[in-house]
Structure formats: C-alpha cells, structure tokens
Design a protein around this motif. Structure first.
Motif, mmCIF file in Angstrom:
data_model
loop_
_atom_site.group_PDB
_atom_site.id
_atom_site.type_symbol
_atom_site.label_atom_id
_atom_site.label_comp_id
_atom_site.label_asym_id
_atom_site.label_seq_id
_atom_site.Cartn_x
_atom_site.Cartn_y
_atom_site.Cartn_z
ATOM 1 N N GLN A 81 30.153 49.376 40.697
ATOM 2 C CA GLN A 81 30.855 48.251 41.268
ATOM 3 C C GLN A 81 29.892 47.311 41.979
ATOM 4 O OE1 GLN A 81 34.472 47.520 41.271
ATOM 5 N NE2 GLN A 81 34.001 48.771 39.484
ATOM 6 N N ILE A 82 30.108 45.991 41.831
ATOM 7 C CA ILE A 82 29.291 45.028 42.548
ATOM 8 C C ILE A 82 29.757 44.955 43.998
ATOM 9 C CG2 ILE A 82 28.707 43.670 40.522
ATOM 10 C CD1 ILE A 82 30.944 41.774 41.252
ATOM 11 N N ALA A 83 28.840 44.527 44.888
ATOM 12 C CA ALA A 83 29.139 44.559 46.311
ATOM 13 C C ALA A 83 30.077 43.456 46.759
ATOM 14 C CB ALA A 83 27.832 44.492 47.120
ATOM 15 N N GLN A 84 30.169 42.351 46.003
ATOM 16 C CA GLN A 84 31.006 41.242 46.434
ATOM 17 C C GLN A 84 31.589 40.528 45.235
ATOM 18 O OE1 GLN A 84 28.070 39.215 48.726
ATOM 19 N NE2 GLN A 84 27.373 37.978 47.024
ATOM 20 N N VAL A 85 32.635 39.760 45.507
ATOM 21 C CA VAL A 85 33.349 39.063 44.439
ATOM 22 C C VAL A 85 32.542 37.883 43.920
ATOM 23 C CG1 VAL A 85 35.416 37.738 43.889
ATOM 24 C CG2 VAL A 85 35.592 39.779 45.305
ATOM 25 N N ASN A 86 31.917 37.144 44.851
ATOM 26 C CA ASN A 86 31.179 35.952 44.460
ATOM 27 C C ASN A 86 29.792 36.347 43.974
ATOM 28 O OD1 ASN A 86 30.146 33.424 44.116
ATOM 29 N ND2 ASN A 86 30.653 32.675 46.159
ATOM 30 N N THR A 87 29.563 36.343 42.653
ATOM 31 C CA THR A 87 28.288 36.773 42.095
ATOM 32 C C THR A 87 27.249 35.660 42.101
ATOM 33 O OG1 THR A 87 29.062 36.205 39.869
ATOM 34 C CG2 THR A 87 29.382 38.481 40.606
ATOM 35 N N ARG A 88 27.673 34.432 42.356
ATOM 36 C CA ARG A 88 26.725 33.314 42.332
ATOM 37 C C ARG A 88 25.966 33.191 43.648
ATOM 38 N NH1 ARG A 88 28.641 27.723 39.907
ATOM 39 N NH2 ARG A 88 28.177 28.896 38.008
ATOM 40 N N SER A 89 26.587 33.521 44.774
ATOM 41 C CA SER A 89 25.927 33.429 46.078
ATOM 42 C C SER A 89 26.517 34.468 47.017
ATOM 43 C CB SER A 89 26.099 32.024 46.668
ATOM 44 O OG SER A 89 27.408 31.872 47.202
ATOM 45 N N LYS A 90 25.955 34.542 48.238
ATOM 46 C CA LYS A 90 26.418 35.501 49.233
ATOM 47 C C LYS A 90 27.650 34.995 49.973
ATOM 48 C CE LYS A 90 21.706 37.206 49.972
ATOM 49 N NZ LYS A 90 20.586 37.333 50.929
#
Length: 365
Positions: free
Chosen positions: A174-183
């Motif tokens: 699983q990725i850590a956050q929904v927004n993969t383009r920025s933090k």
C-alpha cells in the motif's frame, strides 16, 4: 423467535464487505499458487529437509491474498514480524525447559516487540509456537530456523503476492498517501477531511484497528466534526494552496525540463532560482517552439530554461481570498497561479484546488 436468533448471530459477525464470487475465487487461487510455488522453491533449495515449509505461511497467505490492503499484511510486518517471532521462539525453546511456559512467553514477547516496532503480523504468533513445538528437526536448527525456513518462506510468498496483486490491478504494498504527485493533500482533502484530522482521531483510539468499513465510517464522522470546526466562510489562498510544488530551476537544461514534464504530465511549471525566488514560468508549448527553431543558428545559444521561460508571471499572496483568482481561471484559462511571499515561491493554487473549494462553498449554502 427464529428471526430474533438470526439477529443475535448477526451481532457476532464482523462488518466486513463480502466480495463478489470472482474476487473470492481469485483470492483463493492466489493463495493456492503462492503456497505451491514458494513451497516448491523451498523444497528445491532445502532438499529433503523435513521443515522446509512451515504452517504459519498458510495464515500469512490469508492476509496477503484476501486482505492485502490490511496494515497487518504489508511487507514490513511479514518480514520483521516473522523474524522477531522466530528469534524469540528459538530463544525461549533453548532456555525455558517447560514447553507450555516456553511457547506462552514466546508469543507474549513477540506481540510486545512486534507492536513496539510497528510490525504486527498475526501469523507470527504461530511462528513463535513452531519454534518451540516444532520437534527435534526445528530444535537442531537453532537460530538458523530464522533464516530457513522462516525468512526463506516469507520472502518467497511475499514476492509472489506482490506480483499476483499487481497483475490483478491491486496496489500492493500500500502507498502511504492518496496524492501520489506531491506530499500535499488532494484538492478535495484540503477543503474537507484532511489526513491530519484522521490521525488526530486515531490518537484517541485505545484499540489497534485493522480497519473495517464500520471503523472507517466512525473515524470519518469524527474527523468531519473537526473539519467543520475549521471551516470558514471565505477561503484564503493559503488554505487551499499546494506547498509541495513541482517546479523547474532557471539553470536547468531544456532537455531535463522536458523529461520532468513527461514524468509529471503537466502543461506548465513555475521556474525558481537558487534562492527559491519565482523568476518565471515555462510551458510545454515553449519547449515545443524551441524545438521548432532549434535548426536556426540564431537560436543555438538557447539551452537553459531561463533563456526560453516567460518572465511575466501573475502571482498572488497567501492572504488573498480565492475570489481574486476566479477571473484568471475563468477568463484567461489559467491552469495554476503561483503563491509568493517576499518574492519566494511558497505554493500554487491549481484549477482543481479552486473547483474543490468553490464546490465546498456551494454545499454549505
């Protein structure tokens, strides 16, 4: 009477979603193939070694293939959790003669250490017990038990789970956050429930949650209360801007800039100098025009971003209301507007940020 009993039984059921038949079959097939392939490789590597495969891998396969989104199923949890449990189990088997005491202490210590290292993996409890009750074959291995079969089995099954889930289009790990383009939060999150809201609610939870649909609904409702308390009648640019800005540097080579455009899939990017001061913008259109005139000897000197960028940039301050930005997005079709403070780039407000904010305001009318 019969109906009442059924209702009572329903209270004992977890509030998990029942997947469609196809998905359930794929979960079972994944476990079948994963266990068969990793078992065969383990057997091939270890030969006729009697403990070349251990039963806890069956429990791990339930998590890896049926609920890969679970925090307990992530690679860190499986590798670190099983290693800790193997280490504690072997140690208890060596130094605690009574088997009941040995496996009880092994499981208890494993749980404590896994929770302390954020590597809780339920099947690891069975790894600790296997180290104690596995018989002479396991006991003769001593601490080698951690490397084979425990780590060997874990890594092989994990690799297959990653490949299988990716082939099905599932994000695993699983990725850590929904927004993969920025933090930054996504545009919608910025004006509703932000990740920090959920974290604040979770800090007050006394139980370790392996999130179910019911738990998620409860967290979202509580987080919504916090978001509502934060809402204002008029948004400022600083409320919705993205602070983790993707930008170009004035001294970048134009070919490097083109590579960045390809990676981020944007049509225009702000340009900053070494002091992070906004000095211009560069559009993908400008690079296309540069390629068109590349054969012109008069343009041969152009090879840096600063030489082809647009130095006239519309900017806003963090304290400005978003209503000031509407004419630029509506009348001039801007994709974004840089937010500048003391000449330094501190963020951008994109068209998506504006749509999300204005939609939120409409919902409150």
């Amino acid at each position: 009477m019969f109906h009442t009993k059924l209702e009572w039984l329903n209270t004992l059921k977890p509030n998990f979603k029942v997947l469609p038949l196809k998905e359930r079959l794929l979960c079972g097939i994944g476990a079948l193939l994963g266990l068969m392939i990793s078992s065969f490789i383990s057997w091939y590597v270890l030969g006729d070694f009697n403990a070349w495969y251990i039963a806890p891998m069956g429990a791990s396969s339930v998590l890896l293939f049926a609920v890969p989104a679970s925090p307990l199923a992530q690679p860190w949890n499986m590798i670190v959790g099983n290693s800790i449990a193997g280490l504690i189990g072997v140690t208890c088997a060596l130094y605690i003669p009574n088997l009941t005491e040995a496996f009880s202490v092994a499981v208890a210590l494993s749980i404590f250490l896994m929770m302390s290292t954020d590597s809780l993996h339920p099947p690891s409890g069975a790894v600790a017990i296997t180290a104690v009750l596995g018989g002479n074959v396991v006991h003769q291995l001593g601490y080698y038990f951690i490397f084979y079969p425990v780590l060997l089995n874990s890594v092989l099954l994990l690799i297959f789970a990653i490949v299988f889930n990716r082939l099905l289009g599932k994000q695993y790990p699983q990725i850590a956050q929904v927004n993969t383009r920025s933090k930054d939060p996504t545009p919608t999150q910025k004006v509703t429930i932000q990740p920090q809201d959920i974290q604040d609610v979770l800090e007050h939870q006394t139980e370790l949650l392996d999130i179910s649909e019911y738990d998620l609904q409860k967290i979202i409702l509580e987080a919504q209360d916090k978001a509502n308390a934060r809402m204002v009648s008029d948004y400022l640019c600083q409320d919705i801007m993205s602070k983790d800005v993707i930008c170009l540097h004035a001294e970048d080579d134009i070919h490097e800039a083109l590579d960045k455009f390809k990676r981020v899939n944007l049509m225009s990017l702000p340009v900053v100098n070494l002091e992070n001061e906004l000095v211009g913008t560069l559009a993908l259109y400008d690079i296309v025009e540069w390629f068109k005139r590349a054969a012109d000897p008069r343009a041969s000197w152009e090879h840096l971003v600063k030489q082809i960028m647009d130095r006239k940039v519309v900017t806003v301050k963090p304290s400005q209301t978003i209503q000031d930005l509407i004419p630029y997005f509506v009348e001039k079709s801007f994709n974004y507007i840089p937010v500048v403070e003391q000449q330094k780039l501190v963020g951008i407000v994109s068209r998506a940020d504006m749509i999300a904010a204005l939609n939120q305001q409409l919902n409150r009318l």
